[in-house]
Scaffold this active site. Sequence first.
Site, PDB file in Angstrom:
ATOM      1  N   GLN A 348       0.861  -1.179   0.000  1.00  0.00           N
ATOM      2  CA  GLN A 348       0.000   0.000   0.000  1.00  0.00           C
ATOM      3  C   GLN A 348       0.899   1.230   0.000  1.00  0.00           C
ATOM      4  O   GLN A 348       1.906   1.250   0.695  1.00  0.00           O
ATOM      5  CB  GLN A 348      -0.872  -0.026   1.248  1.00  0.00           C
ATOM      6  CG  GLN A 348      -1.897   1.066   1.340  1.00  0.00           C
ATOM      7  CD  GLN A 348      -3.319   0.515   1.388  1.00  0.00           C
ATOM      8  OE1 GLN A 348      -3.664  -0.219   2.292  1.00  0.00           O
ATOM      9  NE2 GLN A 348      -4.117   0.853   0.411  1.00  0.00           N
ATOM     10  N   CYS A 514       1.655   0.302   7.107  1.00  0.00           N
ATOM     11  CA  CYS A 514       0.347  -0.289   7.362  1.00  0.00           C
ATOM     12  C   CYS A 514       0.507  -1.795   7.259  1.00  0.00           C
ATOM     13  O   CYS A 514       1.454  -2.273   6.657  1.00  0.00           O
ATOM     14  CB  CYS A 514      -0.695   0.188   6.358  1.00  0.00           C
ATOM     15  SG  CYS A 514      -0.272  -0.280   4.669  1.00  0.00           S
ATOM     16  N   THR A 515      -0.431  -2.533   7.850  1.00  0.00           N
ATOM     17  CA  THR A 515      -0.359  -3.993   7.781  1.00  0.00           C
ATOM     18  C   THR A 515      -1.300  -4.460   6.669  1.00  0.00           C
ATOM     19  O   THR A 515      -2.291  -5.134   6.923  1.00  0.00           O
ATOM     20  CB  THR A 515      -0.665  -4.582   9.161  1.00  0.00           C
ATOM     21  OG1 THR A 515       0.212  -3.948  10.102  1.00  0.00           O
ATOM     22  CG2 THR A 515      -0.410  -6.075   9.228  1.00  0.00           C
ATOM     23  N   HIS A 516      -0.995  -4.016   5.465  1.00  0.00           N
ATOM     24  CA  HIS A 516      -1.856  -4.290   4.323  1.00  0.00           C
ATOM     25  C   HIS A 516      -1.060  -4.989   3.223  1.00  0.00           C
ATOM     26  O   HIS A 516      -1.096  -4.581   2.067  1.00  0.00           O
ATOM     27  CB  HIS A 516      -2.470  -2.992   3.789  1.00  0.00           C
ATOM     28  CG  HIS A 516      -3.292  -2.245   4.801  1.00  0.00           C
ATOM     29  ND1 HIS A 516      -3.691  -0.946   4.640  1.00  0.00           N
ATOM     30  CD2 HIS A 516      -3.809  -2.637   5.993  1.00  0.00           C
ATOM     31  CE1 HIS A 516      -4.402  -0.558   5.704  1.00  0.00           C
ATOM     32  NE2 HIS A 516      -4.481  -1.563   6.531  1.00  0.00           N
ATOM     33  N   ASN A 517      -0.337  -6.033   3.592  1.00  0.00           N
ATOM     34  CA  ASN A 517       0.413  -6.811   2.618  1.00  0.00           C
ATOM     35  C   ASN A 517      -0.565  -7.710   1.867  1.00  0.00           C
ATOM     36  O   ASN A 517      -1.399  -8.362   2.498  1.00  0.00           O
ATOM     37  CB  ASN A 517       1.451  -7.687   3.329  1.00  0.00           C
ATOM     38  CG  ASN A 517       2.224  -6.913   4.376  1.00  0.00           C
ATOM     39  OD1 ASN A 517       1.728  -6.687   5.467  1.00  0.00           O
ATOM     40  ND2 ASN A 517       3.428  -6.492   4.050  1.00  0.00           N
TER      41      ASN A 517
END
Lengths: 587, 218
Positions: A348, A514-517
């Site tokens: 992201q 962000c933890t949006h892998n």
Amino acid sequence: MVRTKLNPVDVVVIGSGVAGSIMSMELANAGLQVVCLERGRMVDPNVEFVKPFVHDELKYDRHNDFFQNLSRETITFRNHSGQTALPMRELGSFKPGEMVGGSSALWGAQAKRQMPFDFEMRSALTARYGEAFLPRDSTIQDWGLTWDEVEPYYDQFEHIFGVGGKAGNLNGEIQPGGSPHEGPRSREFPNPPTRRTPQGALFADAAGELGFVPYQFPSAAMTQDYRNLYKVMLPRCRHGGFCTSHVCAEGAKATPLTAVLPALYRQKTFQMRPLCNVTRINLDSTGKLATGVTYIDARGDEVEQPAGLVVLAAYCFNNTRLLLLSGIGTPYDPHTGRGVVGRNYSFQTCGTVSVFFDDKDFNPFIGGGSVHTAADELLGDVLDRGPLEFVGGAVIESSNQGALPIKSKPVPAGTPRWGSEWKKAVAQYYRRTMNINLIGSCMSYRQNYLDLDPTYKDANGLPLLRMTFDWQENERKMLTYAYERAREIARALKASSHSAGAVPKNYSIVPYQCTHNVGGAVMGADPSTSVVNKYLQSWDVPNVFVVGGSAFPQNSSPSPTATIGMLACWAADAIKETYVRRPGQLM
Amino acid sequence: MEAEGQSKVLLYLLPHEANFLDAAVERLIPADELGPGAREAGATCYIDRQLSSTWGTHGRNYRAGPWREGAPEQGFQSRLTPQEIYRVGIREVDKHCRTTHGSPFDQLAPRTRDEILRALERNEIQLPSLSSKLFFDILWRNTEEGFFADPMYGGNKDKVGWKLLGFPGMPSGAYVNRIGEAQAYRAEPVSILDYQRGKVRLDAEGFVRHIVIEKEGE
């Protein structure tokens, strides 16, 4: 080490986050015998998530108490294949969770849907601009799904997670107060929108004059007391902050722990087994049928759990890693472009403009729960990308997450990093800053991928997953443009000053983003470019379903959780309605 | 309040190391007209306790080799634990100060200490065992934490960091009615330490009760 083989069950679900908990619930509801294997520990929110101990920024945000313990397992990282990947030794850029409830127990409750365009991105871009317009080396593709197929499942997810918001498009009719660019909804949100803050009102006025249509961002922190689809009560959010990285003592943030598991534990056909780390999915001699899984339990013993159906619903990284460790699907080769497992890893593209006032006081510690005022004009295909020469976009929003004292003290550009001047600046601006955030898309590329590391191993001696990832020109252009638009809003606010983050040249594993892998085991209509079909079913081993952020062919921009929840509802329905009639067959 | 002298008890640091840190943190966040600095806030005590915790040995970090320096984008790659970074770093910075200025760091004038800290930050001092920027970054990170983390960790004494910001600490149950309001909300900060010492009253829902500060003219 003791080795045990257990009696078979109908379904093994790997992971208890948003995907695993919803899959478990839906399949157990259908009468199937379900065992959920979670690598993290069991938690009892009633006993463990209590005030004031949950309000500890050092323990939960800095020291990552609920997040993955890297001493047992991490990933390795490099920017490009000419580098030697090195282990991510401490958490930084993103933070996968490690407990029952998964990463989503610790999320910020931003529950926005994708747009119809996003599911058919390659087709839509190619139809409008031609193939040559796509960024160099990009591997953008369609999801194999249409809006009409997914809309009911977004609706289902929203009624499990109690999402608050205002519809902008009800069955094709544009509604005031919502985003006019969202896909048509079949009905309103289950809960009302968040209350607009003074910062949100400033943002809305300034952005509105510049042609944006501001709305209150969808929030999965309850905007009123709510009884959800699973008949679980969630209380109204009290806006104490301490949301992302933290758990909520009120239980007002919808997570697997608050919205799904209380109902799931009542199912007699369900069993949760925490501290069980799955090391492989077992296949029969043909390699076309999974026979179950092998895991290491809390005592370190190896256990084989036979099952008729395996649902792999871990975080993006472990979905890909377990497929590679189990020999399911062809590993991706970036040199030939062939193979699929590990392909299309993406992230992201985020940015922030901090706006500093001297004559305002925002009470920045009051907030949380996705209390954002946002606009969608930079998303999807709302603007003509032709003259902009990039694809993708960003949600632009004024956020009120609850400013915590260690990490949330922006200072104007040029302020020294420490000393008296810095101290004066944080004292002046902690309460007088509003942030305009950009939550941007990231396309997928031939050279950004996941595979197994040749050197570094986890605590079980198994190879770590290796990430090869860097920002590309398209994302830098997108972020540069989004920053320009955010700065226009900042200027219109007539504040004392504002400062925008830099457009990074290279991706860094260090600062939190962000933890949006996403990606690595993507869905699609073509087995040569996807790991799973449109029902999240493995093309190669049809009694394995791979559900989660790993299925995203690229990251369209909104935070991924609502779409992951939607995919779980969609895949579970396909299994219940269709798969069980012809088990082991491709749908 | 903590008994006078309790914050002088050292768990990991040696006395000369505590003196070094006192002399460093008081330059990083100085006492001034806005109030106490990091030294008065007990940042050294905070660092000492952190070094005695899981974090002090990087207990939750990936610790297996092989070790390579890597690119900055690849993050922390040192073989050393925080305990070792402080022990080795203080020794080597002190040695540098003796060579260049004739005294250990804590004996130097404030302006000289600022120059040394800036040089460490810019990686301009060559230390034998670690990069000077690595040492500075961990020192600054911990100093900031020691000024703004809950006082139960040994720093942020009397909640001086929170008072500086106007952060009220543990949230009040009244926030739910203030979320859309423009009026400034100011309260005496409340910490987890206050709660554990029985100095806080709770409301019926278990939220801490704030003592709201009325500003003149409001």
